[in-house]
Design a protein around this motif. Structure first.
Motif, PDB file in Angstrom:
ATOM      1  N   UNK A  45      62.243 -30.287 -31.546  1.00  0.00           N
ATOM      2  CA  UNK A  45      63.541 -30.954 -31.526  1.00  0.00           C
ATOM      3  C   UNK A  45      63.407 -32.447 -31.222  1.00  0.00           C
ATOM      4  N   UNK A  46      64.385 -33.208 -31.679  1.00  0.00           N
ATOM      5  CA  UNK A  46      64.419 -34.627 -31.315  1.00  0.00           C
ATOM      6  C   UNK A  46      64.791 -34.738 -29.848  1.00  0.00           C
ATOM      7  N   UNK A  47      64.501 -35.882 -29.276  1.00  0.00           N
ATOM      8  CA  UNK A  47      64.880 -36.099 -27.878  1.00  0.00           C
ATOM      9  C   UNK A  47      66.398 -36.112 -27.755  1.00  0.00           C
ATOM     10  N   UNK A  48      67.067 -36.548 -28.800  1.00  0.00           N
ATOM     11  CA  UNK A  48      68.528 -36.543 -28.810  1.00  0.00           C
ATOM     12  C   UNK A  48      69.053 -35.104 -28.723  1.00  0.00           C
ATOM     13  N   UNK A  49      68.447 -34.180 -29.459  1.00  0.00           N
ATOM     14  CA  UNK A  49      68.858 -32.774 -29.396  1.00  0.00           C
ATOM     15  C   UNK A  49      68.656 -32.188 -28.004  1.00  0.00           C
ATOM     16  N   UNK A  50      67.527 -32.523 -27.390  1.00  0.00           N
ATOM     17  CA  UNK A  50      67.242 -32.024 -26.043  1.00  0.00           C
ATOM     18  C   UNK A  50      68.270 -32.570 -25.062  1.00  0.00           C
TER      19      UNK A  50
END
Length: 105
Positions: A45-50
């Motif tokens: 996952x992207x850091x944004x998703x996390x």
């Protein structure tokens, strides 16, 4: 006699969160960017998703740091994340805190 205040100041400085550039260096030097990017899903996952998933407080930075170090599978799909045992606890905590606070911006 001045050793105790100096030590207290040093310990306080060591506990400050790392700056964006320092965390970016940690991410690059530990190959995190091979599987994760700020806003786009790569392997993981992207850091944004996390940040979006856990930014509501459902997972603390300490819990996320533990997940980074231990690895796992199933939370984000079929591809497992290998354990990142080379990271110190402090570095894993800095990365986790950064992801939850600024890694998604």
């Amino acid at each position: 006699m001045h050793k105790i205040p100096t030590l207290a100041v040093a310990c306080g400085l060591l506990s400050l969160p790392l700056a964006h550039a320092d965390v970016t260096q940690l991410l690059q030097s530990n190959a995190c960017t091979a599987c994760h990017q700020p806003a786009a899903r790569v392997v993981g996952p992207s850091w944004q998703e996390v940040a979006q998933r856990y930014g509501d407080g459902s997972k603390s930075a300490e819990q996320l740091a533990a997940s980074i170090k231990s690895g796992g599978s199933g939370s984000w799909g079929a591809v497992p994340m290998p354990p990142q045992t080379q990271l110190s606890d402090a570095d894993a905590s800095s990365i986790a805190e950064w992801i939850l606070t600024t890694g998604h911006q």
